[in-house]
Design a protein around this motif. Structure first.
Motif, mmCIF file in Angstrom:
data_model
loop_
_atom_site.group_PDB
_atom_site.id
_atom_site.type_symbol
_atom_site.label_atom_id
_atom_site.label_comp_id
_atom_site.label_asym_id
_atom_site.label_seq_id
_atom_site.Cartn_x
_atom_site.Cartn_y
_atom_site.Cartn_z
ATOM 1 N N TYR A 17 44.818 36.104 32.772
ATOM 2 C CA TYR A 17 44.440 37.424 32.265
ATOM 3 C C TYR A 17 44.104 38.371 33.417
ATOM 4 N N ARG A 18 44.341 39.653 33.163
ATOM 5 C CA ARG A 18 43.988 40.701 34.112
ATOM 6 C C ARG A 18 43.003 41.664 33.466
ATOM 7 N N ASP A 19 42.188 42.305 34.304
ATOM 8 C CA ASP A 19 41.211 43.273 33.795
ATOM 9 C C ASP A 19 41.927 44.427 33.113
ATOM 10 N N ASP A 20 41.306 44.907 32.027
ATOM 11 C CA ASP A 20 41.905 45.961 31.219
ATOM 12 C C ASP A 20 40.851 47.008 30.858
ATOM 13 N N GLY A 21 39.861 47.192 31.753
ATOM 14 C CA GLY A 21 38.829 48.181 31.506
ATOM 15 C C GLY A 21 37.541 47.558 31.000
ATOM 16 N N ILE A 22 36.556 48.402 30.715
ATOM 17 C CA ILE A 22 35.260 47.936 30.222
ATOM 18 C C ILE A 22 34.858 48.717 28.985
ATOM 19 N N GLU A 23 33.917 48.143 28.251
ATOM 20 C CA GLU A 23 33.289 48.815 27.118
ATOM 21 C C GLU A 23 31.792 48.593 27.216
ATOM 22 N N HIS A 24 31.031 49.539 26.683
ATOM 23 C CA HIS A 24 29.584 49.393 26.625
ATOM 24 C C HIS A 24 29.164 49.142 25.178
ATOM 25 N N HIS A 25 28.401 48.087 24.974
ATOM 26 C CA HIS A 25 27.908 47.731 23.653
ATOM 27 C C HIS A 25 26.393 47.579 23.710
ATOM 28 N N VAL A 26 25.787 47.548 22.552
ATOM 29 C CA VAL A 26 24.363 47.270 22.455
ATOM 30 C C VAL A 26 24.203 45.852 21.917
ATOM 31 N N VAL A 27 23.592 44.995 22.708
ATOM 32 C CA VAL A 27 23.348 43.609 22.326
ATOM 33 C C VAL A 27 21.859 43.342 22.516
ATOM 34 N N ARG A 28 21.210 42.913 21.449
ATOM 35 C CA ARG A 28 19.765 42.691 21.485
ATOM 36 C C ARG A 28 19.021 43.921 22.000
ATOM 37 N N GLU A 29 19.478 45.098 21.526
ATOM 38 C CA GLU A 29 18.842 46.390 21.812
ATOM 39 C C GLU A 29 18.912 46.757 23.285
ATOM 40 N N ARG A 30 19.895 46.211 23.985
ATOM 41 C CA ARG A 30 20.096 46.577 25.388
ATOM 42 C C ARG A 30 21.589 46.816 25.613
ATOM 43 N N VAL A 31 21.908 47.657 26.585
ATOM 44 C CA VAL A 31 23.305 47.932 26.920
ATOM 45 C C VAL A 31 23.909 46.707 27.609
ATOM 46 N N ALA A 32 25.087 46.321 27.149
ATOM 47 C CA ALA A 32 25.815 45.191 27.743
ATOM 48 C C ALA A 32 27.231 45.644 28.056
ATOM 49 N N VAL A 33 27.741 45.239 29.207
ATOM 50 C CA VAL A 33 29.076 45.633 29.663
ATOM 51 C C VAL A 33 30.072 44.546 29.292
ATOM 52 N N LEU A 34 31.053 44.927 28.482
ATOM 53 C CA LEU A 34 32.117 44.008 28.079
ATOM 54 C C LEU A 34 33.345 44.260 28.943
ATOM 55 N N ARG A 35 33.853 43.230 29.557
ATOM 56 C CA ARG A 35 35.099 43.329 30.324
ATOM 57 C C ARG A 35 36.277 43.012 29.411
ATOM 58 N N ARG A 36 37.144 43.980 29.216
ATOM 59 C CA ARG A 36 38.361 43.749 28.459
ATOM 60 C C ARG A 36 39.390 43.054 29.348
ATOM 61 N N ASN B 279 29.048 36.421 31.169
ATOM 62 C CA ASN B 279 29.611 35.234 30.530
ATOM 63 C C ASN B 279 30.637 34.612 31.476
ATOM 64 N N THR B 280 30.147 33.955 32.497
ATOM 65 C CA THR B 280 31.028 33.434 33.545
ATOM 66 C C THR B 280 31.965 32.349 33.025
ATOM 67 N N ALA B 281 31.541 31.579 32.045
ATOM 68 C CA ALA B 281 32.398 30.506 31.526
ATOM 69 C C ALA B 281 33.642 31.086 30.874
ATOM 70 N N SER B 282 33.467 32.074 29.983
ATOM 71 C CA SER B 282 34.610 32.673 29.309
ATOM 72 C C SER B 282 35.506 33.412 30.294
ATOM 73 N N LEU B 283 34.906 34.139 31.215
ATOM 74 C CA LEU B 283 35.698 34.859 32.210
ATOM 75 C C LEU B 283 36.471 33.888 33.103
ATOM 76 N N GLY B 284 35.870 32.729 33.382
ATOM 77 C CA GLY B 284 36.554 31.721 34.181
ATOM 78 C C GLY B 284 37.786 31.179 33.477
ATOM 79 N N VAL B 285 37.672 30.932 32.168
ATOM 80 C CA VAL B 285 38.828 30.473 31.392
ATOM 81 C C VAL B 285 39.933 31.521 31.440
#
Length: 216
Positions: free
Chosen positions: A166-185, A154-160
């Protein structure tokens, strides 16, 4: 003060930026927001939300927007609140910006989330929307942290978030549309906010609302 504002002071809260006004929606504005959701919020080939509410049919998306706002209003408590504002550009509803917290009086931490109607993308409005609620959080409510997150694609949101400090605060792994997706906190403190603040924001009607946010 209007009769509504005397019982529900949040109705008198206004945030303004050079191009936008953010406020609680009235019935017509909430209906316009629901219609905007029905038209589309993002490229259907991707899913930027953990709760995939936009994968539903247009009429279900619209109904879900209404129900979500009604639920947040009905469940509001100073210990657990979600403020969802409509963003208006030249009087037209273009999207919604949310800010929420749990135990804010103790933790002094807020989280944010937003979306724009797809036809309003690419105009820098997302930055102004987020800047508005960050002004509310840090200048108005004396927050210590604001947190957000976006999937790695999601380059648009990360760009904002990058523009606003904002600074990086770790990652989380979620399931989105039955696939693993990496969320940047992402995390923002008042010092970084001040360093990157570039959007002028005015706040109206906050004093009466402070107890509703858990602020003395």
């Amino acid at each position: 003060m209007s009769l509504m504002s005397s019982h529900w002071p949040l109705a008198g809260l206004r945030l303004t930026t050079p191009r936008l006004e953010l406020r609680l929606p009235g019935p017509d504005e909430l209906a316009a927001l629901a219609s905007l959701a029905a038209e589309g919020v993002h490229d259907p080939d991707v899913q930027p939300f953990t709760v995939a509410w936009t994968d539903a049919a247009p009429e279900q998306r619209a109904r879900g927007v209404l129900q979500y706002h009604w639920r947040c209003w009905g469940e509001w408590r100073p210990e657990n609140w979600e403020l969802n504002l409509v963003a208006l550009h030249d009087g037209v509803v273009v999207g919604t910006q949310g800010i929420g917290a749990r135990d804010f009086a103790i933790r002094r931490e807020v989280r944010t989330g937003s979306w724009l109607g797809r036809r309003h993308h690419g105009q820098g409005l997302g930055t102004e929307m987020r800047a508005a609620v960050l002004q509310l959080a840090f200048a108005g409510l004396a927050a210590r942290h604001a947190v957000s997150g976006a999937y790695a694609d999601n380059t648009a949101s990360l760009g904002v978030s990058g523009k606003l400090g904002y600074r990086d605060d770790g990652i989380e792994h979620h399931v989105v549309r039955e696939r693993v997706a990496v969320l940047r906190r992402l995390r923002l403190g008042p010092e970084q906010w001040r360093e990157h603040r570039s959007v002028p924001v005015e706040i109206e009607g906050l004093r009466e609302c402070l107890p509703w946010f858990g602020v003395d």
